[in-house]
Design a protein around this motif. Structure first.
Motif, PDB file in Angstrom:
ATOM      1  N   ILE A 180       0.839  -1.209   0.000  1.00 27.45           N
ATOM      2  CA  ILE A 180       0.000   0.000   0.000  1.00 27.45           C
ATOM      3  C   ILE A 180       0.871   1.256   0.000  1.00 27.45           C
ATOM      4  O   ILE A 180       0.623   2.218  -0.743  1.00 27.45           O
ATOM      5  CB  ILE A 180      -0.944  -0.010   1.215  1.00 27.45           C
ATOM      6  N   ALA A 181       1.920   1.253   0.845  1.00 28.68           N
ATOM      7  CA  ALA A 181       2.807   2.421   0.893  1.00 28.68           C
ATOM      8  C   ALA A 181       3.477   2.656  -0.452  1.00 28.68           C
ATOM      9  O   ALA A 181       3.640   3.801  -0.896  1.00 28.68           O
ATOM     10  CB  ALA A 181       3.859   2.218   1.984  1.00 28.68           C
ATOM     11  N   LEU A 182       3.880   1.583  -1.122  1.00 29.39           N
ATOM     12  CA  LEU A 182       4.527   1.701  -2.420  1.00 29.39           C
ATOM     13  C   LEU A 182       3.580   2.310  -3.454  1.00 29.39           C
ATOM     14  O   LEU A 182       3.960   3.236  -4.197  1.00 29.39           O
ATOM     15  CB  LEU A 182       5.001   0.318  -2.880  1.00 29.39           C
ATOM     16  N   LEU A 235       1.761   7.036  -6.665  1.00 21.07           N
ATOM     17  CA  LEU A 235       0.729   7.956  -7.148  1.00 21.07           C
ATOM     18  C   LEU A 235       1.028   9.390  -6.728  1.00 21.07           C
ATOM     19  O   LEU A 235       0.909  10.324  -7.527  1.00 21.07           O
ATOM     20  CB  LEU A 235      -0.637   7.516  -6.633  1.00 21.07           C
ATOM     21  N   PHE A 236       1.428   9.562  -5.470  1.00 22.17           N
ATOM     22  CA  PHE A 236       1.716  10.910  -4.984  1.00 22.17           C
ATOM     23  C   PHE A 236       2.882  11.541  -5.749  1.00 22.17           C
ATOM     24  O   PHE A 236       2.796  12.677  -6.211  1.00 22.17           O
ATOM     25  CB  PHE A 236       2.034  10.871  -3.488  1.00 22.17           C
ATOM     26  N   LEU A 237       3.979  10.787  -5.884  1.00 17.90           N
ATOM     27  CA  LEU A 237       5.147  11.330  -6.578  1.00 17.90           C
ATOM     28  C   LEU A 237       4.846  11.595  -8.045  1.00 17.90           C
ATOM     29  O   LEU A 237       5.322  12.585  -8.622  1.00 17.90           O
ATOM     30  CB  LEU A 237       6.325  10.367  -6.454  1.00 17.90           C
ATOM     31  N   SER A 270       4.413  15.508 -12.001  1.00 20.96           N
ATOM     32  CA  SER A 270       3.723  15.954 -13.206  1.00 20.96           C
ATOM     33  C   SER A 270       3.289  17.412 -13.089  1.00 20.96           C
ATOM     34  O   SER A 270       3.441  18.204 -14.025  1.00 20.96           O
ATOM     35  CB  SER A 270       2.514  15.055 -13.483  1.00 20.96           C
ATOM     36  N   ARG A 271       2.765  17.787 -11.927  1.00 17.93           N
ATOM     37  CA  ARG A 271       2.311  19.171 -11.737  1.00 17.93           C
ATOM     38  C   ARG A 271       3.476  20.146 -11.771  1.00 17.93           C
ATOM     39  O   ARG A 271       3.414  21.202 -12.403  1.00 17.93           O
ATOM     40  CB  ARG A 271       1.576  19.287 -10.399  1.00 17.93           C
ATOM     41  N   ILE A 272       4.568  19.802 -11.099  1.00 17.71           N
ATOM     42  CA  ILE A 272       5.730  20.692 -11.078  1.00 17.71           C
ATOM     43  C   ILE A 272       6.313  20.845 -12.478  1.00 17.71           C
ATOM     44  O   ILE A 272       6.642  21.953 -12.923  1.00 17.71           O
ATOM     45  CB  ILE A 272       6.792  20.156 -10.105  1.00 17.71           C
TER      46      ILE A 272
END
Length: 462
Positions: free
Chosen positions: A167-169, A174-176, A181-183
């Motif tokens: 789950i952490a992976l 997804l977060f990274l 992508s946004r940056i």
């Protein structure tokens, strides 16, 4: 929305350089080789190290093939780039399968292909990689060789803990991916917008340099025109008035004199003795900016202090003229019938407030206005500045200053004005300080933009 749209033009021209992927893979090959040899030879742990070396060697062969087959400057379209990144994820999954699965602390490296893809690839390709990595991580929960360990029996971690790693992976991936992508998207937008700003400013500066070219042309053409005029005068004296060509010779002489007068004016416009064309009072600056946008439908009212004896004297500056002109144009575009420009100056500051009686800015656009590619145009039927058209669409479509609805207009104007030392603030109607403006601005119902310069900075730098 987790990722940018796959059809987003921001990602359309962004291609990963093949040499970048090759170099990253060489780095991964070196790290993997050192880790495998250190664990097997250095620590003496027993595990299928030779199979791990086969997988590492396969990556090395792929790199060698790519380096020999393609030039370093080759840039990959999204599909082949995704294929290479998918191979990297699968190869790492194979190494993890041989060395403990998700119990191996190097399982975090599964995130790398997705993060690299999120930096440069459209959303659907990043989503595919994320799905592939999720499947690999899921399979590693149930299928893997024991984790290399010193004792004969490695520790048996609880399934719940392994599920927690999974789950952490996935969450971290997804977060990274979203964050990267946004940056990257914002950085690319900013670079594109600044490029557009530099191009427009260069065009404006090119126009201001025409006076120098006019001086050179006047100087070069002066001699032949003088010769033509002299010859025409001599012919005119030798011919009789009733001669058929007398009128033609007189016409040639008069037109040559006219050309010399015109060239003399062009030369004088660029001369140092005509400083009124290179320096201007603040009132004249505002008048020059407003003049192209005056029309019968919208009244543009200019308000200046009663005492104009100490008004600022500025050098003509294309960036300043274009930036203020863009704001005035937007105000005229959205005004129903009235635009007010009020100027004030003191010994320390110069302030210009631009207001219109249009719909104003919506709440949604207020927080993002000033970012590149954030448009404030309206769709038909909408009442706020928050979409892509406006109350006078035909008039705005004739002008190229607004970036075609891309939201570059205000960004470019703000960038150019801030370069001149200005502070640009968007205000709501009735919130401008009374000591800065009269009641007319605070009574206006639409958008209000306040621009303030330090007077010494503006006069000195311009």
């Amino acid at each position: 929305m987790l990722f940018a749209s796959s059809s987003d033009p921001i990602f359309a021209d962004r291609q990963i350089k093949l040499d970048t992927l090759v170099r990253l893979r060489w780095l991964a090959i070196g790290g993997q080789g050192v880790a495998v040899l250190a664990v097997s030879e250095g620590f003496g742990y027993r595990y299928p190290a030779h199979y791990c070396l086969y997988l590492i060697g396969l990556s090395a062969l792929l790199n060698l093939f790519l380096q020999m087959r393609f030039r370093k400057s080759v840039r990959l379209s999204p599909l082949p780039a995704t294929g290479l990144l998918s191979y990297d994820a699968a190869q790492l999954g194979g190494l993890l399968y041989l060395t403990g699965g998700l119990q191996n602390p190097f399982a975090l490296l599964l995130l790398v292909p997705a993060v690299v893809s999120a930096t440069m690839q459209p959303a659907r390709f990043t989503a595919f990689l994320s799905t592939l990595i999720t499947l690999i991580a899921t399979a590693l929960i149930f299928f893997h060789h024991p984790l290399p360990w010193a004792e004969a029996t490695p520790p048996d971690l609880p399934k719940l803990y392994v599920y927690g790693i999974w789950i952490a992976l996935i969450v971290t991936m997804l977060f990274l991916s979203v964050y990267t992508s946004r940056i990257a998207r914002e950085g690319h937008q900013l670079a594109n917008a600044l490029s557009a700003t530099e191009l427009i400013l260069a065009n404006e500066q090119h126009l201001t340099s025409i006076d120098g070219l006019a001086t050179a042309a006047a100087h070069e053409l002066g001699t032949p025109l003088a010769t033509i005029q002299l010859v025409a005068k001599e012919l005119e004296h030798e011919l009789l008035e009733d001669d058929p060509i007398f009128e033609d010779v007189s016409l040639i002489r008069s037109q040559a004199e006219r050309c010399r007068d015109i060239l003399g004016k062009l030369r004088s416009l660029s001369g140092d003795d005509h400083s009124n064309f290179t320096k201007m009072q603040f009132e004249a600056l505002i008048s020059e900016i407003v003049e192209p946008f005056e029309n019968p439908d919208v009244t543009i009212e200019r308000i200046f202090p009663e005492d104009k004896s100490d008004q600022p004297i500025l050098m003509r500056n294309p960036g300043l003229l274009f930036g203020l002109g863009n704001l005035v144009e937007n105000a005229v575009d959205f005004a129903r019938s009235r635009v007010v420009l009020e100027s004030q100056w003191t010994d320390s500051t110069i302030t210009l407030v631009i207001g219109d009686d249009g719909p104003g800015f919506s709440e949604a656009i207020m927080t993002r206005l000033g970012d590149p590619f954030v448009t404030s145009r309206m769709d038909k039927g909408q009442v706020d500045r928050d979409a892509t058209s406006g109350p006078d669409l035909a008039r705005r479509q004739k002008s190229g200053l607004n970036g075609g609805g891309l939201g570059l207009g205000y960004f470019i104007a703000k960038t150019l004005l801030e370069r001149s030392g200005a502070k640009v603030t968007i205000r709501r109607s009735g919130t401008v300080q009374k000591e800065i403006v009269s009641k007319k601005i605070n009574e206006i119902s639409g958008a209000v933009i306040e621009i303030t310069w330090p007077r010494l900075l503006l006069e000195a730098d311009q």
